[in-house]
Scaffold this active site. Structure first.
Site, PDB file in Angstrom:
ATOM      1  N   ILE A  82       7.113 -10.344  -0.640  1.00  0.00           N
ATOM      2  CA  ILE A  82       8.358  -9.671  -0.253  1.00  0.00           C
ATOM      3  C   ILE A  82       9.059  -9.087  -1.486  1.00  0.00           C
ATOM      4  O   ILE A  82       9.644  -9.819  -2.304  1.00  0.00           O
ATOM      5  CB  ILE A  82       9.297 -10.639   0.530  1.00  0.00           C
ATOM      6  CG1 ILE A  82       8.533 -11.279   1.713  1.00  0.00           C
ATOM      7  CG2 ILE A  82      10.554  -9.893   1.002  1.00  0.00           C
ATOM      8  CD1 ILE A  82       7.827 -10.289   2.644  1.00  0.00           C
ATOM      9  N   GLN A 123      -7.588   7.178 -20.978  1.00  0.00           N
ATOM     10  CA  GLN A 123      -8.817   7.721 -21.582  1.00  0.00           C
ATOM     11  C   GLN A 123      -8.474   8.740 -22.675  1.00  0.00           C
ATOM     12  O   GLN A 123      -9.061   8.723 -23.755  1.00  0.00           O
ATOM     13  CB  GLN A 123      -9.665   8.374 -20.477  1.00  0.00           C
ATOM     14  CG  GLN A 123     -11.077   8.721 -20.892  1.00  0.00           C
ATOM     15  CD  GLN A 123     -11.945   7.490 -21.106  1.00  0.00           C
ATOM     16  OE1 GLN A 123     -11.614   6.398 -20.645  1.00  0.00           O
ATOM     17  NE2 GLN A 123     -13.023   7.649 -21.837  1.00  0.00           N
ATOM     18  N   GLU A 156       2.976  -1.026   1.348  1.00  0.00           N
ATOM     19  CA  GLU A 156       3.437  -0.194   2.487  1.00  0.00           C
ATOM     20  C   GLU A 156       2.230   0.416   3.220  1.00  0.00           C
ATOM     21  O   GLU A 156       2.272   1.557   3.690  1.00  0.00           O
ATOM     22  CB  GLU A 156       4.456   0.846   2.033  1.00  0.00           C
ATOM     23  CG  GLU A 156       5.709   0.156   1.523  1.00  0.00           C
ATOM     24  CD  GLU A 156       7.027   0.810   1.855  1.00  0.00           C
ATOM     25  OE1 GLU A 156       7.053   1.726   2.677  1.00  0.00           O
ATOM     26  OE2 GLU A 156       8.044   0.347   1.297  1.00  0.00           O
TER      27      GLU A 156
HETATM   28  N1  CAA Z   1       6.039   4.828  15.041  1.00  0.00           N
HETATM   29  C1  CAA Z   1       6.411   4.280  16.229  1.00  0.00           C
HETATM   30  N2  CAA Z   1       5.581   3.500  16.969  1.00  0.00           N
HETATM   31  C2  CAA Z   1       4.352   3.279  16.479  1.00  0.00           C
HETATM   32  C3  CAA Z   1       3.902   3.813  15.251  1.00  0.00           C
HETATM   33  C4  CAA Z   1       4.814   4.632  14.534  1.00  0.00           C
HETATM   34  N3  CAA Z   1       4.487   5.181  13.366  1.00  0.00           N
HETATM   35  N4  CAA Z   1       2.639   3.418  15.036  1.00  0.00           N
HETATM   36  C5  CAA Z   1       2.284   2.654  16.089  1.00  0.00           C
HETATM   37  N5  CAA Z   1       3.321   2.573  16.957  1.00  0.00           N
HETATM   38  C6  CAA Z   1       3.355   1.871  18.233  1.00  0.00           C
HETATM   39  C7  CAA Z   1       2.240   2.367  19.146  1.00  0.00           C
HETATM   40  O1  CAA Z   1       2.648   3.504  19.861  1.00  0.00           O
HETATM   41  C8  CAA Z   1       2.050   1.170  20.059  1.00  0.00           C
HETATM   42  O2  CAA Z   1       3.079   1.178  21.011  1.00  0.00           O
HETATM   43  P1  CAA Z   1       2.877   0.591  22.509  1.00  0.00           P
HETATM   44  O3  CAA Z   1       2.550  -0.863  22.340  1.00  0.00           O
HETATM   45  O4  CAA Z   1       4.190   0.824  23.151  1.00  0.00           O
HETATM   46  O5  CAA Z   1       1.741   1.371  23.100  1.00  0.00           O
HETATM   47  C9  CAA Z   1       2.292  -0.013  19.135  1.00  0.00           C
HETATM   48  O6  CAA Z   1       3.080   0.493  18.035  1.00  0.00           O
HETATM   49  C10 CAA Z   1       1.026  -0.605  18.594  1.00  0.00           C
HETATM   50  O7  CAA Z   1       0.326   0.419  17.927  1.00  0.00           O
HETATM   51  P2  CAA Z   1      -1.194   0.292  17.530  1.00  0.00           P
HETATM   52  O8  CAA Z   1      -1.974  -0.240  18.680  1.00  0.00           O
HETATM   53  O9  CAA Z   1      -1.603   1.588  16.906  1.00  0.00           O
HETATM   54  O10 CAA Z   1      -1.158  -0.849  16.415  1.00  0.00           O
HETATM   55  P3  CAA Z   1      -2.298  -1.449  15.512  1.00  0.00           P
HETATM   56  O11 CAA Z   1      -2.286  -2.916  15.610  1.00  0.00           O
HETATM   57  O12 CAA Z   1      -3.588  -0.739  15.759  1.00  0.00           O
HETATM   58  O13 CAA Z   1      -1.752  -1.170  14.021  1.00  0.00           O
HETATM   59  C11 CAA Z   1      -1.458  -0.042  11.991  1.00  0.00           C
HETATM   60  C12 CAA Z   1      -1.455   0.027  13.525  1.00  0.00           C
HETATM   61  C13 CAA Z   1      -1.200   1.390  11.579  1.00  0.00           C
HETATM   62  C14 CAA Z   1      -2.773  -0.489  11.421  1.00  0.00           C
HETATM   63  C15 CAA Z   1      -0.310  -0.965  11.529  1.00  0.00           C
HETATM   64  O14 CAA Z   1      -0.593  -2.322  11.787  1.00  0.00           O
HETATM   65  C16 CAA Z   1       0.005  -0.820  10.059  1.00  0.00           C
HETATM   66  O15 CAA Z   1       0.707   0.113   9.672  1.00  0.00           O
HETATM   67  N6  CAA Z   1      -0.492  -1.761   9.210  1.00  0.00           N
HETATM   68  C17 CAA Z   1      -0.102  -1.770   7.810  1.00  0.00           C
HETATM   69  C18 CAA Z   1       1.084  -2.661   7.610  1.00  0.00           C
HETATM   70  C19 CAA Z   1       1.894  -2.267   6.418  1.00  0.00           C
HETATM   71  O16 CAA Z   1       2.045  -1.098   6.094  1.00  0.00           O
HETATM   72  N7  CAA Z   1       2.490  -3.252   5.783  1.00  0.00           N
HETATM   73  C20 CAA Z   1       3.380  -2.981   4.704  1.00  0.00           C
HETATM   74  C21 CAA Z   1       4.169  -4.177   4.406  1.00  0.00           C
HETATM   75  S1  CAA Z   1       5.768  -3.788   3.829  1.00  0.00           S
HETATM   76  C22 CAA Z   1       5.609  -3.397   2.213  1.00  0.00           C
HETATM   77  O17 CAA Z   1       4.567  -3.288   1.657  1.00  0.00           O
HETATM   78  C23 CAA Z   1       6.914  -3.141   1.574  1.00  0.00           C
HETATM   79  C24 CAA Z   1       6.957  -3.501   0.167  1.00  0.00           C
HETATM   80  O18 CAA Z   1       7.256  -4.607  -0.162  1.00  0.00           O
HETATM   81  C25 CAA Z   1       6.730  -2.460  -0.850  1.00  0.00           C
END
Ligand code: CAA
Length: 382
Positions: free
Chosen positions: A157, A336, A363
């Protein structure tokens, strides 16, 4: 001509650039060396309004547009990628959750403190067994009267050591999968919330990255953000914007690596000439500069779409994917070009290489960005 930036946007970018070059740049080696959060600089950033740039004036912010905010992340990251991520996380996924999804009461309570920098914001989604698979989180929130009781673990976090407010994602209904996830606003001093020690990272020294543990953490139901069950959608929408910020962070690193390299090769002589006279060196510089230029257009195209309220998930992922890969390769080429000197701390480019790496990871890894892009491409082709 550059997307017809307004005079205000250019003035704000130049102000942040001056602050970054005059105040932060000289401190960057010390911040990297000590791995200590530069609270005095963070305080100055707050006083300048940088921690509330895109927050409306009604909630204590500057009321700047999204493009200006993104350019501020880039300029701060040019001087210190660590402070760049502090700003990006505090705003994109620490303050925007409340601005976009909060009740009026939540906005009045939290936004002025966040916008002034009195409070720092953080985003708690990732867990030990749920990183890329964000929908697989297990932190549980159970309703108990007027409260929810949270139990679980979060990791990686950003800003946690300094944060006063966490946007926490927890499962309220395990039978509903991703539709059973809810977002909560959790204050730092809530009993049962423990913030672990900051991780020792490869780069981004000075920015904290800690685990959180929730042991019977009681949160009033009025601190639910958005609706119950809306948490996964909220997280995804926030990350769409957040990824543009990370792309801008990567761009700041890349530009600094290019500037240091272009300057160094004109000073360093070998074989009786400056390195810059060698075509082999010129070819590398040309590739580095081309990547910087291409990343710029991807980043500000995505930022413009977002500022116009258009769906920009694909463009945000493209910007993050390209800019972070570019930053990593440009920083590596900078090392490099500096030869043996590039490998030692004094010349700064090894730090840029360490800092760049994480932009390909957090992210959403760049593999996840490709999934987001491909899904949208397939959807558009239907
Ligand atoms: N906006 C709105 N809704 C969205 C969306 C978006 N961009 N993307 C997906 N959804 C919705 C879908 O429409 C779906 O909705 P319904 O259930 O109503 O149909 C729901 O979310 C589920 O979507 P998916 O089935 O596509 O979900 P998935 O399990 O296949 O996952 C993924 C999609 C893109 C892989 C997602 O899990 C993801 O982004 N993973 C990466 C996580 C991430 O980025 N973590 C970062 C941590 S925070 C961080 O790093 C901050 C820091 O400290 C710097």
């Amino acid at each position: 001509m550059d997307f017809d930036w307004t005079a205000e946007q250019l003035a704000l970018r130049d102000t942040v650039r001056r602050f970054a070059r005059e105040v932060i740049l000289q401190r960057a080696p010390e911040i990297d060396e000590t791995d200590e959060f530069p609270s005095d600089i963070a305080k100055q950033m707050g006083e300048l309004g940088l921690l509330g740039l895109p927050i409306p004036e009604a909630y204590g912010g500057v009321g700047a547009d999204f493009i200006s905010y993104v350019s501020a992340i880039e300029e701060i990251s040019y001087a210190s990628a660590a402070l760049g991520v502090v700003l990006a996380v505090h705003t994109s996924v620490g303050s925007f959750p409340i601005l976009y999804f909060g009740t009026e009461e939540q906005k009045q309570t939290y936004l002025p403190r966040l916008a002034s920098g009195e409070w720092i914001g953080a985003f708690a989604l990732t867990e030990p067994s749920a990183g890329s698979d964000a929908g697989g989180i297990r932190t549980r929130a159970v309703r108990d009267g007027e409260d929810y009781v949270l139990n679980g673990e979060k990791i990686f976090i950003t800003n946690a050591a300094q944060a006063n407010l966490f946007c926490v994602f927890a499962v309220t209904d395990p039978d509903l999968g991703k539709r059973g996830v809810t977002a909560f606003l959790v204050e730092r001093d809530t009993p049962g919330l423990a913030i672990g020690p900051s991780e020792k990272k490869m780069g981004l020294h000075g920015s904290s990255t800690c685990p959180l543990s929730f042991c019977d953490v009681r949160i009033p139901a009025k601190n639910v953000l958005g609706g119950v069950g809306d948490g996964f959608h909220i997280a995804m929408q926030l990350l769409d914007g957040g990824r543009i910020g990370i792309a801008a962070q990567a761009q700041g690193i890349a530009r600094r690596a290019l500037d240091l390299s272009a300057s160094y090769v004109q000073k360093r002589e070998q074989f009786g000439h400056p390195l810059a006279d060698l075509q082999a060196v010129q070819l590398m510089l040309a590739d580095m500069a081309t990547k910087v230029e291409a990343a710029h257009w991807l980043i500000y195209h995505a930022a413009k779409m977002k500022s116009e309220g258009l769906p920009c998930g694909k463009q945000a992922s493209m910007a993050k994917l390209f800019a972070s890969d570019a930053a990593m390769s440009i920083a590596s080429d900078a090392v490099q070009l500096h030869g043996g000197y590039g490998y030692i701390a004094e010349y700064h480019v090894e730090q840029l290489m360490r800092d760049a790496k994480v932009t390909q990871i957090y992210e959403g890894t760049n593999q996840i960005q490709r999934i987001v892009i491909a899904r949208q491409v397939l959807k558009e082709a239907k």
